[in-house]
Each structure stands twice: as structure tokens, then as C-alpha cells.
Design a protein around this motif. Structure first.
Motif, mmCIF file in Angstrom:
data_model
loop_
_atom_site.group_PDB
_atom_site.id
_atom_site.type_symbol
_atom_site.label_atom_id
_atom_site.label_comp_id
_atom_site.label_asym_id
_atom_site.label_seq_id
_atom_site.Cartn_x
_atom_site.Cartn_y
_atom_site.Cartn_z
ATOM 1 N N PRO A 152 46.418 -101.963 -46.359
ATOM 2 C CA PRO A 152 45.686 -102.125 -47.624
ATOM 3 C C PRO A 152 44.514 -103.095 -47.509
ATOM 4 O O PRO A 152 43.448 -102.858 -48.070
ATOM 5 N N ARG A 180 40.456 -102.366 -48.097
ATOM 6 C CA ARG A 180 39.593 -103.106 -49.022
ATOM 7 C C ARG A 180 38.401 -103.731 -48.306
ATOM 8 O O ARG A 180 37.551 -104.353 -48.930
ATOM 9 N N VAL A 195 38.698 -91.773 -48.626
ATOM 10 C CA VAL A 195 38.710 -92.774 -49.701
ATOM 11 C C VAL A 195 39.978 -92.640 -50.528
ATOM 12 O O VAL A 195 40.648 -93.637 -50.848
ATOM 13 N N SER A 196 40.353 -91.393 -50.880
ATOM 14 C CA SER A 196 41.547 -91.199 -51.705
ATOM 15 C C SER A 196 42.801 -91.644 -50.962
ATOM 16 O O SER A 196 43.730 -92.190 -51.570
ATOM 17 N N ILE A 252 42.897 -95.515 -50.981
ATOM 18 C CA ILE A 252 43.311 -96.045 -52.289
ATOM 19 C C ILE A 252 44.830 -95.998 -52.414
ATOM 20 O O ILE A 252 45.460 -96.931 -52.939
ATOM 21 N N LYS A 253 45.440 -94.916 -51.923
ATOM 22 C CA LYS A 253 46.899 -94.796 -52.007
ATOM 23 C C LYS A 253 47.590 -95.895 -51.224
ATOM 24 O O LYS A 253 48.688 -96.333 -51.594
ATOM 25 N N GLN A 310 47.640 -98.814 -53.628
ATOM 26 C CA GLN A 310 48.091 -98.587 -55.001
ATOM 27 C C GLN A 310 49.473 -97.945 -55.065
ATOM 28 O O GLN A 310 50.276 -98.305 -55.914
ATOM 29 N N THR A 314 41.826 -107.704 -59.337
ATOM 30 C CA THR A 314 41.024 -106.495 -59.453
ATOM 31 C C THR A 314 39.577 -106.875 -59.691
ATOM 32 O O THR A 314 39.265 -107.674 -60.556
#
Length: 672
Positions: A180, A184, A217-218, A221-222, A225, A293
């Protein structure tokens, strides 16, 4: 791309291409000094002027050369020749872990743990030397033919002491195994490698990665998240302790993961132990958030404009007197003055304008550079374009002598051109090398066909065979067959050429059995005729003689005659009787002197009445007697007839000899 048989650095003989990557090509080569196979990684020629790629290539050499571990591919040599930078590595004969999982899934749990322990040991060694891999994935883990595991490809590894390397604000590593914090854009740490190791362990147990998506990208994100999917939901037989290793290694917060790879290995070692059978499921501490965030300024402004603060209610008069009784109270307060409609309209318009501006900047197509797609497969190129918010347009195919079949030759627009997001990129994909269709060469002269094929840069291999039907020098067989297409520079055509009839120097077959002789004849294409004969010296059933003789040079189909022994010829005994008459011979008179005459005269008168006997000796030779031994001895005074009995074997003869007074009077052979 280097050609086969190229000698690199006067030492490494290139044998064939093992694989092509975005940064380098890897070849199988033979170290002619140490007589061993090695893998040679060569920076692609089209990237040799790319400074970033060169730094990455050199970083891999630097990082791996500092490591010496049985589960890390060893660097043997580093160099440069004719502008080509290369790394010589240990050659691991086998496959990568990704292919191993596909081929052997489901993998026994103990085997998974054993392989994972080797991987952890290698990563722990790298961490101990201050090196973070940053791109741990099954494709970078090799499994040899004995099942041993070796980590490779330290191309984006970071050396913690190297302050010149920018480690933030960049997305490095394969997105399916990305931590993760890396997703980022933050700096990779040892815990980032641990996260990737947890994903690898998940894939070894389930056969797939935990997160999939339409774009990189998707998927990224997973990773920060979505909760990690449960391995036990896929396979309830997986021990909870083993799943807990994955959950702890892939915690969103790096501080909640294993502190070191050694800690993860220690926990994994006992994960299949019955003592941990009742272990509860591990859960992270959600009291800590991974990161605040981040809110985009334009969105914040739009939100504030949509909810303006209203004026405060009218304030009481600070100087007013105490309240009067209800009946005497002052008149009611004046109602708050209502804002005019145009005030609210202006507020709403401003908010709408801010929102529209935010949407414009968020959705406006940005300028992007066309990525380098050369050498990628069509599928890889499509993924790369999706990640860059570009799409594939038309796909044309053309032959290429340097780009493997199915890989991208070039893109239109070309690499590095600046275009808008969402634009279409057309691809030119390789059909591979242009093929050459083989003709029917059987019956043709080898020299002519070989010259024709070599002119097309096709390797020709010649083999010989004997033939009674095909003339020497003509082609008997070909492989591949007529009509097949071969690739010049890659494929080999094998032509079997006739030597004519086989020439054979006959072996000495003495004492061979009949079966051994027949096997020898069949093996050499000879015809054999068998005869039999008696022999007192050769055992029955073995060869007595052959024609032609041993050492004679003959061709196939020649007939040889072999005589097999029947053993000694059987004998038949015959009895023979021979009747022989022996004549009597009186002694001769002696008149040498008168006195003797007188004596003789006297004796003669006496002899006239009594004869002087002859001394007879008989010798015979047959099956039972020898001429050296007296068979019978007697005297006679008159002619005498005797019968001589003989015993002889068939095919044999007898013999006898008779002496009279020491003189041989008979010496005869007796035949049956």
C-alpha cells in the motif's frame, strides 16, 4: 539482438535466447574457460543511451554482486563490449515460480512452506546487507529441476546506503504484489518486501493473486482500501496459523507487519504444527490509520461554497434594562431582514463555477508520452497503454528477423511522442522471421540442395545411412518433410544421405551359435545359409567354418555359408577274420668243411626222419591290439594255416605282420 554462436568477451559463447524484457535480453551461453553454462543479461541496444535504464541495469549488478546466498542467483561477471552492457549470471535450468504454480497447483502445504522458507532466507540475506528488492513476484523467483528456489532480477532494488537514488513519488514494482505504501508513492522499506512475500504465499495457496482490476491504478487502490481475501474461504483445509502468516505479512499498516523477514520465517516454520491447530484468526489493530486522506484543494473549495455560513441571529442589546413584567414588555423584536434573491443566486453561481472548474481540471485530458512498447507482447502492450490511459488501435503484422513472433516491433505514434490521454496507439506486431517453404529433396544430390538451403541462411545437418537402392550422395530422407515452413537463422533441416550398400568386414564366427550368427547377419543385412558337419574338436551346435572367410570385405545382401558342428561322428564296430597260410621253410645245408660234411651227413640222415621247426611270431593292430605287442608266437614244421580275428570301428582299418625265424614274411593292411 545477439546471434547464436557469438563469442562475447572472448569467453561466453551465445547458444540461444532465453527471454526478452523491457530492459534487457537474456541468453543462454557457455563459458568456454570454465566449461559451464551461464545466463547472460544484455542491455537492449535501443536503451543503451537511456541514462535511467543504464542506472537501473548497473544497480542490479551492484546489488546482486554484494549478495552470496544459495537462494539468490549469483552474479559471475559484469562488463561492456561494443557499447553492450552485460551481466553474466548463474544459469538456473527450470522455470519461474509463476509457471511452477500453474503447472503444479494445488501444491501440498508442506511443499509451499518449504519453498517459502527458501525465499524468506534469501530476502533476509538481502535485507541484512541493506538491500530491498522492491519487485518481489513469482516471475522473479526461479525453481530449478530439483525444486530449489532462487531469487533474481534486482533491477529496481534499492540500496539503503545509496542516497543518490530517488525513492519517493514513483510507482515501482509489479502492481499485483505492490505494498500500500508503494502504491501511494512512498518510500519502500523492508516491510514493503514482506507485504509482497505475503501476496506470493497467498498465490501459492490459491493459484491466483488477491486483487484484480481493469487497470493498474484500480488494483493499486485495492491494495490500500480492500481487506485481504481469506485463503480459508478458498480452501477451508488451510490451517488458520498458515493464513495468519499471510494476514500479518499483508497488514495495511507497515508497523503491524512482521518486524523482519526472519520473524515471518519463524512464524511460518510452525504454521503446520498440530500445536497451533486452535489458533484464532489474526486481526490488525484498526485504531491506527495508515495515513490521513488527502483532499484536493478544488474539491474542498467547492464543498465550502456549497454550504455558506448564515448570519448569526440578532444579538440582544447589551445595554437594555431588566425585563419588565409580561404585560409591560417592550414590543416584539423586528424580524430578521430577508436576503434578496440575487444574493443567493450569486452564491449558487459561484459554487457552481468552482465545481465546474474543479471538474474541468480533474477530467481534462493530460499530455502523456507514448511508452516504449517495443519487445512487449500484444497483451503486455495493451496493459501498458491502459496504465497510461491510452488505447490500442489497429494491429498490423510484419515479418522481423530481430523481434520474436507476437512481440511489438514499433508503435504509431512512436515511443516518446507527446499525445493526449485516451488517444489511440496503433501497433506493428512481429510475425516472426519470414519462413521458407521446403521442397521435396529425396532423390536429389545432397551438395546441390545443401548449397540452396544455406543460401537462404538455413542450417543444414547431414546424416549418413546405407542403402541398396539409393545411389551414394543422394538424399534418402529429410526432416522437416516437404511442404513444411522453416525459419532462416533459427531452424535446422536434417538431410540423410546415402552411402550406398553397406560395406562389412566379416567377423570371425568360429564357435558362434546359430542364433548369434543369425543376429549378426540380420544386423548387417547379410544372408546366411547353414550346413552341418562332424567334428572331433568343435562342440556340437557351434560354428566349424565359414565362407567367405573372416576379414573378407563384403556388401549388404551378400550370402555367407556357415557350417555348424554335429560333434564327433558316431562309430560302428566291425569284426573281421582273415585266413593266412604260413609256409614251412627247412633250414639251409652248410658244406663249409669236410668235418662239417661228415657231421651234416650224419645229421641229414637223422633229419630225414625229424624236420627242424620254424619260429613264427604274429603281430596285429585293430581296436584292441597294437603292432608293438606280440599277438601270437609258435613253431611249425610244415605249412600251417591260421585265422586272424580283427575288431575295427567304421571307417577304420586293421593290420597284421608275421615273422618266420625273425624274417618278416607278411605285412598287410586289412580293410572291412
Amino acid at each position: 539482438m545477439m546471434e547464436n554462436n557469438y563469442l562475447l568477451a572472448d569467453r561466453y559463447r551465445i547458444k540461444n535466447l532465453l527471454g526478452e524484457g523491457g530492459m534487457a535480453n537474456v541468453y543462454l551461453a557457455h563459458d568456454e574457460i570454465l566449461d559451464r553454462d551461464v545466463a547472460v543479461k544484455v542491455l537492449r541496444l535501443d536503451l543503451r543511451n537511456d541514462q535511467e535504464t543504464q542506472r537501473r541495469f548497473q544497480r542490479e549488478a551492484k546489488a546482486t554482486s554484494e549478495l552470496n546466498h544459495p537462494n539468490i542467483v549469483s552474479i559471475l561477471d559484469v562488463g561492456e563490449e561494443n557499447g553492450m552492457q552485460y551481466i553474466v549470471m548463474e544459469y538456473v535450468k527450470g522455470e519461474d515460480l509463476k509457471k511452477y504454480i500453474v503447472k503444479h497447483f494445488p501444491i501440498p502445504y508442506q511443499r509451499v512452506v518449504d519453498m517459502m522458507e527458501q525465499i524468506l532466507s534469501a530476502v533476509a540475506h538481502a535485507h541484512a546487507h541493506g538491500i530491498i528488492h522492491r519487485d518481489l513476484k513469482p516471475q522473479n523467483i526461479l525453481v530449478d529441476e530439483e525444486g530449489n528456489v532462487k531469487i533474481t532480477d534486482f533491477g529496481i532494488a534499492v540500496i539503503l546506503s545509496d542516497n543518490s537514488i530517488t525513492q519517493t513519488n514513483s510507482l515501482l514494482g509489479s502492481v499485483h504484489y505492490l505494498s500500500p505504501e508503494q502504491a501511494r508513492g512512498h518510500m519502500a522499506t523492508k516491510q514493503s518486501d514482506i507485504y509482497s512475500l505475503g501476496i506470493i504465499l497467498y498465490e501459492m495457496l490459491t493459484g491466483s493473486v488477491p486483487f484484480e482490476g481493469e487497470s493498474a491504478v484500480s488494483i493499486a487502490i485495492k491494495h490500500f482500501q480492500n481487506e485481504m481475501p481469506s485463503v480459508r474461504d478458498y480452501d477451508p483445509r488451510v490451517p488458520q496459523a498458515l493464513e495468519n502468516v499471510i494476514l500479518k505479512a499483508t497488514a495495511k499498516d507497515p508497523s503491524q507487519r512482521y518486524a523482519t523477514v526472519v520473524d515471518m520465517a519463524t512464524d511460518l516454520k510452525t504454521s503446520l504444527s498440530p500445536k497451533r491447530a486452535g489458533e484464532p484468526k489474526w486481526h490488525p489493530d484498526h485504531s491506527k490509520d495508515l495515513e490521513e486522506t488527502k483532499v484536493l484543494p478544488a474539491i474542498a473549495a467547492a464543498a465550502e461554497a456549497a454550504h455558506p455560513q448564515t448570519a448569526d441571529a440578532a444579538t440582544a442589546d447589551s445595554g437594555s434594562a431588566p425585563a419588565a413584567p409580561e404585560a409591560e414588555q417592550a414590543p416584539a423584536k423586528k424580524k430578521k431582514k430577508k436576503k434578496p434573491w440575487w444574493f443567493w443566486a450569486s452564491i449558487a453561481g459561484g459554487a457552481l463555477l468552482v465545481i465546474l472548474i474543479a471538474v474541468f481540471f480533474l477530467t481534462a485530458k493530460k499530455d502523456v508520452k507514448v511508452p516504449d512498447l517495443a519487445g512487449l507482447t500484444q497483451e503486455q502492450a495493451e496493459t501498458t497503454l491502459k496504465n497510461a490511459d491510452l488505447t490500442i488501435g489497429t494491429v498490423e503484422k510484419e515479418y522481423s528477423s530481430s523481434v520474436a513472433k507476437g512481440d511489438v516491433i514499433r508503435s504509431i505514434p512512436a515511443r516518446g511522442q507527446v499525445i493526449k490521454q485516451g488517444n489511440t496507439i496503433n501497433l506493428v506486431v512481429s510475425r516472426g522471421k519470414k519462413g521458407y517453404k521446403l521442397g521435396e529433396y529425396v532423390g536429389d544430390a545432397y551438395a546441390t540442395v545443401a548449397e540452396r538451403l544455406r543460401a537462404q541462411k538455413i542450417t543444414v545437418k547431414r546424416e549418413y545411412a546405407n542403402s541398396a537402392d539409393v545411389a551414394p550422395g543422394e538424399i534418402m530422407r529429410q526432416s522437416p518433410k516437404a511442404g513444411k515452413t522453416v525459419i532462416p537463422g533459427s531452424d535446422t533441416v536434417t538431410l540423410t544421405v546415402s552411402r550406398g550398400k553397406k560395406q562389412i568386414v566379416l567377423r570371425d564366427l568360429s564357435n558362434y551359435t546359430k542364433k548369434s550368427v543369425q543376429d549378426y547377419a540380420d544386423e548387417n543385412g547379410l544372408n546366411v545359409t547353414f550346413h552341418q558337419g562332424y567334428s572331433d574338436t568343435v562342440t556340437a551346435g557351434l560354428v566349424m567354418s565359414q565362407d567367405p572367410a573372416a576379414g573378407t570385405s563384403v556388401t549388404a545382401d551378400t550370402n555367407i555359408v556357415v557350417v555348424l558342428s554335429q560333434g564327433a561322428k558316431p562309430t560302428k564296430t566291425t569284426n573281421i577274420t582273415r585266413t593266412v597260410q604260413i609256409q614251412y621253410q627247412a633250414p639251409a645245408d652248410d658244406t663249409s668243411s669236410s668235418s662239417a660234411s661228415d657231421a651234416t651227413s650224419s645229421a641229414s640222415s637223422s633229419t630225414a626222419s625229424t624236420p627242424v621247426p620254424n619260429d613264427i611270431v604274429i603281430y596285429i593292430q585293430d581296436k584292441s591290439h597294437s603292432l608293438n605287442t606280440v599277438y601270437r608266437q609258435f613253431t611249425i614244421t610244415k605249412d600251417t594255416t591260421v585265422e586272424l580275428p580283427f575288431t575295427v570301428d567304421s571307417g577304420q582299418s586293421a593290420h597284421y605282420k608275421i615273422t618266420r625265424d625273425g624274417t618278416v614274411i607278411a605285412d598287410e593292411t586289412v580293410n572291412p
